[in-house]
Design a protein around this motif. Sequence first.
Motif: not given
Length: 277
Positions: A161-179
């Motif tokens: 587990y890498k905290g920042w990597e997980a956070y970056n993934q979740s923020k990318l998911a936010n934009v994918l979801m919005t699209q």
Amino acid sequence: MDLNGRTALITGANGGIGLATARGLVARGAQVVLGCRNLQKAEEAQAAIQNDFPEGKVEVLALDLANIMNIRSAAEVLKRRFPRLDILINNAGVMSLARKETRDGFEMTFGVNHLGTFALTQALLPLIKAAPEGRIVTLSSTLHYRGHMQWDDLHYRSRPYKGWEAYNQSKLANVLMTQALARRLKGTSASAFALHPGVVATDLARDYPAWLMKLLKAFLVTPEKGARCSIYVASEPGLAAHNGAYFESSRVKKPAAAALVEEDQERLWKLSEELTS
């Protein structure tokens, strides 16, 4: 935009950007619901806002984005209270240095930042579509440019587990979801947007050592400045023409190339439906 007569729900609104955003919308005449996990802090925020805006309308809603059943219950409460929801601001977020899980067994950062947000948005779509100009505003981050969807292990069950990597993934998911959501909202009265609020001094990095936060403080903006983009996207007239857009500093900006892959947008949408069903 004059927000008199409009109702807004802001998640994670008991502090930081969420509280500053709530103040901004109340100042513009909106009735604001503070959707928070910690009711005591939410009620303190409610009292503080109403102290500054005696005529303002502020309510509190118990909402835990780490619990899908709670999200559904909260959505039902809103449906009983209001005939429509004009603005949904998906503001709440977490970032953990150590792996944790939600009540439903999802990795906490992905579970709250994306899956909880997705489930709430889905549950409230009928209310949002009932508004003359419904808006769904999701706070992502400029770190989504560094995000990668780890499709084979989104929840870090079989890899370190890498905290920042997980956070970056979740923020990318936010934009994918919005699209993906914007595509589904075409032809309706509602629209969806994602944004980067800036690098803001909030409780998001509460797990960080005090010495590191002291060092970073010089580079952080206040929650009030961080809330400006959220308030702009929630209230600026004419933004429906930019349905699906990503904003930084209250301006449209092209998101990461990874966020524009329609196949990945649909893959995440389908997976999110399955996980939260």
